[in-house]
Design an enzyme around this catalytic site. Sequence first.
Site, PDB file in Angstrom:
ATOM      1  N   SER A 143       0.854  -1.190   0.000  1.00 60.47           N
ATOM      2  CA  SER A 143       0.000   0.000   0.000  1.00 60.47           C
ATOM      3  C   SER A 143       0.888   1.238   0.000  1.00 60.47           C
ATOM      4  CB  SER A 143      -0.881   0.015   1.264  1.00 60.47           C
ATOM      5  OG  SER A 143      -1.486   1.284   1.439  1.00 60.47           O
ATOM      6  N   TYR A 156      -1.821  -0.748  10.248  1.00 58.15           N
ATOM      7  CA  TYR A 156      -1.924  -0.959   8.794  1.00 58.15           C
ATOM      8  C   TYR A 156      -0.649  -0.512   8.072  1.00 58.15           C
ATOM      9  CZ  TYR A 156      -3.947  -1.185   4.117  1.00 58.15           C
ATOM     10  OH  TYR A 156      -4.195  -1.493   2.802  1.00 58.15           O
ATOM     11  N   SER A 159       2.296  -2.679   8.842  1.00 54.80           N
ATOM     12  CA  SER A 159       2.128  -4.023   8.252  1.00 54.80           C
ATOM     13  C   SER A 159       2.470  -3.994   6.765  1.00 54.80           C
ATOM     14  CB  SER A 159       0.694  -4.554   8.466  1.00 54.80           C
ATOM     15  OG  SER A 159      -0.239  -3.939   7.587  1.00 54.80           O
ATOM     16  N   LYS A 160       2.125  -2.908   6.089  1.00 56.24           N
ATOM     17  CA  LYS A 160       2.400  -2.811   4.653  1.00 56.24           C
ATOM     18  C   LYS A 160       3.860  -2.450   4.388  1.00 56.24           C
ATOM     19  CE  LYS A 160      -1.706  -3.915   3.185  1.00 56.24           C
ATOM     20  NZ  LYS A 160      -1.919  -5.173   2.463  1.00 56.24           N
TER      21      LYS A 160
HETATM   22  N1  LIG Z   1      -8.660  -0.807  -1.605  1.00 58.79           N
HETATM   23  C1  LIG Z   1      -7.611  -0.037  -1.417  1.00 58.79           C
HETATM   24  O1  LIG Z   1      -7.677   1.199  -1.545  1.00 58.79           O
HETATM   25  C2  LIG Z   1      -6.291  -0.628  -1.037  1.00 58.79           C
HETATM   26  C3  LIG Z   1      -5.190   0.224  -1.016  1.00 58.79           C
HETATM   27  C4  LIG Z   1      -3.960  -0.306  -0.691  1.00 58.79           C
HETATM   28  C5  LIG Z   1      -3.832  -1.647  -0.399  1.00 58.79           C
HETATM   29  N2  LIG Z   1      -4.934  -2.448  -0.412  1.00 58.79           N
HETATM   30  C6  LIG Z   1      -4.737  -3.849  -0.081  1.00 58.79           C
HETATM   31  O2  LIG Z   1      -5.284  -4.645  -1.101  1.00 58.79           O
HETATM   32  C7  LIG Z   1      -5.650  -5.911  -0.571  1.00 58.79           C
HETATM   33  C8  LIG Z   1      -7.069  -6.230  -0.979  1.00 58.79           C
HETATM   34  O3  LIG Z   1      -7.916  -5.246  -0.416  1.00 58.79           O
HETATM   35  P1  LIG Z   1      -9.326  -4.889  -1.044  1.00 58.79           P
HETATM   36  O4  LIG Z   1      -9.407  -3.420  -1.113  1.00 58.79           O
HETATM   37  O5  LIG Z   1      -9.565  -5.707  -2.258  1.00 58.79           O
HETATM   38  O6  LIG Z   1     -10.253  -5.324   0.172  1.00 58.79           O
HETATM   39  P2  LIG Z   1     -11.455  -6.354   0.288  1.00 58.79           P
HETATM   40  O7  LIG Z   1     -11.918  -6.240   1.693  1.00 58.79           O
HETATM   41  O8  LIG Z   1     -12.417  -6.158  -0.819  1.00 58.79           O
HETATM   42  O9  LIG Z   1     -10.728  -7.769   0.074  1.00 58.79           O
HETATM   43  C9  LIG Z   1      -9.873  -8.301   1.049  1.00 58.79           C
HETATM   44  C10 LIG Z   1     -10.168  -9.792   1.155  1.00 58.79           C
HETATM   45  O10 LIG Z   1      -9.267 -10.352   2.130  1.00 58.79           O
HETATM   46  C11 LIG Z   1     -10.012 -11.309   2.869  1.00 58.79           C
HETATM   47  N3  LIG Z   1      -9.402 -11.534   4.175  1.00 58.79           N
HETATM   48  C12 LIG Z   1      -9.422 -10.732   5.259  1.00 58.79           C
HETATM   49  N4  LIG Z   1      -8.790 -11.319   6.281  1.00 58.79           N
HETATM   50  C13 LIG Z   1      -8.360 -12.520   5.830  1.00 58.79           C
HETATM   51  C14 LIG Z   1      -7.639 -13.586   6.427  1.00 58.79           C
HETATM   52  N5  LIG Z   1      -7.268 -13.548   7.709  1.00 58.79           N
HETATM   53  N6  LIG Z   1      -7.348 -14.670   5.683  1.00 58.79           N
HETATM   54  C15 LIG Z   1      -7.745 -14.742   4.386  1.00 58.79           C
HETATM   55  N7  LIG Z   1      -8.444 -13.770   3.766  1.00 58.79           N
HETATM   56  C16 LIG Z   1      -8.740 -12.670   4.489  1.00 58.79           C
HETATM   57  C17 LIG Z   1     -11.394 -10.684   3.006  1.00 58.79           C
HETATM   58  O11 LIG Z   1     -12.377 -11.651   3.363  1.00 58.79           O
HETATM   59  C18 LIG Z   1     -11.599 -10.091   1.631  1.00 58.79           C
HETATM   60  O12 LIG Z   1     -12.231 -10.998   0.762  1.00 58.79           O
HETATM   61  C19 LIG Z   1      -5.454  -5.805   0.950  1.00 58.79           C
HETATM   62  O13 LIG Z   1      -4.225  -6.380   1.300  1.00 58.79           O
HETATM   63  C20 LIG Z   1      -5.431  -4.322   1.177  1.00 58.79           C
HETATM   64  O14 LIG Z   1      -4.713  -3.978   2.341  1.00 58.79           O
HETATM   65  C21 LIG Z   1      -6.170  -1.976  -0.723  1.00 58.79           C
END
Ligand SMILES: NC(=O)c1ccc[n+]([C@@H]2O[C@H](COP(=O)([O-])OP(=O)(O)OC[C@H]3O[C@@H](n4cnc5c(N)ncnc54)[C@H](O)[C@@H]3O)[C@@H](O)[C@H]2O)c1
Length: 261
Positions: A143, A156, A159-160
């Site tokens: 992230s 968060y 962790s990233k």
């Molecule tokens: N959306 C954003 O703006 C953004 C920005 C930077 C990074 N990210 C990262 O992208 C990744 C995906 O995020 P997203 O936005 O698609 O979110 P999202 O919530 O749509 O998807 C995340 C998925 O991870 C699953 N999950 C959560 N805890 C879990 C666990 N302990 N074991 C297995 N699966 C688990 C959830 O059930 C969900 O399906 C994440 O790592 C998030 O930190 C997202």
Amino acid sequence: MANTAFSVEGRKALVTGGASGIGATTAGILRDLGADVVLSDVNADGLDSRSAELGNCPTFLCDVSDEPQVEGMVKAAAAALGGLDIVVNSAGLVDEVKYALERDMEPWQRVMDVNFKGTLQVCRAAARIMVPQKRGAIVNVASVNGPGGWPRRTAYGPSKAAVIAVTKELACEWGEHGVRVNAVGPGYIATPMVQGLIDVGKVDTERLSNRTPLGRLGTPEEVGQSIAFLASDWASYISGETLFVDGGWMAYGGAGDVKTF
Ligand SMILES: NC(=O)c1ccc[n+]([C@@H]2O[C@H](COP(=O)([O-])OP(=O)(O)OC[C@H]3O[C@@H](n4cnc5c(N)ncnc54)[C@H](O)[C@@H]3O)[C@@H](O)[C@H]2O)c1
């Protein structure tokens, strides 16, 4: 001679966090590019519905923070696929959004356990297959909050940052075995995770858009395409890298609004 065909045709790919958002979208992109895909997540209903959309691909319920579950899931995924070439680590949790002095350490630990330890554990389980076969590509999801400091995200962001750091460590360890390890660093992407923060007033879309040189949030497709690139042979000499997919967020160092500062 340059390889002009961008493809992951026939590659065996596992996507964690595959039930939703970036993971679910990436799985579809990899599948459309010719890969055989399996999904893993803690969300059973989400897995079922995304699997149905992808033509009933195999799914594996697994909490990435639990190492025995991860070891079993990765072995089962590779058995279902008949191999393992690509792993995308998209499982992740948001933070509580509380000041450091006011937060409890238990939820802090949970974010670290899922986002950082979970990613490392899936990488390790995958490498137990990829290192001996001398081939593999892992893409972790970091992230902009890894290198950037945000108030009230003391789990968060670290962790990233750790995901970015461990991506480099593992790339150095496994490079000689033909295993590449990279990451993407999304900015704000319109996924259910971010929508949840918008809904409770913890994210202001307009302010974010004004802070972003490209003037908008990103889409899961835009992140998934970059993940697919890093997983493909077009990225065959890239390892240990974090590619920021952020609309220019990391490039901006001004005072808050790109158009005026
Ligand atoms: N959306 C954003 O703006 C953004 C920005 C930077 C990074 N990210 C990262 O992208 C990744 C995906 O995020 P997203 O936005 O698609 O979110 P999202 O919530 O749509 O998807 C995340 C998925 O991870 C699953 N999950 C959560 N805890 C879990 C666990 N302990 N074991 C297995 N699966 C688990 C959830 O059930 C969900 O399906 C994440 O790592 C998030 O930190 C997202």
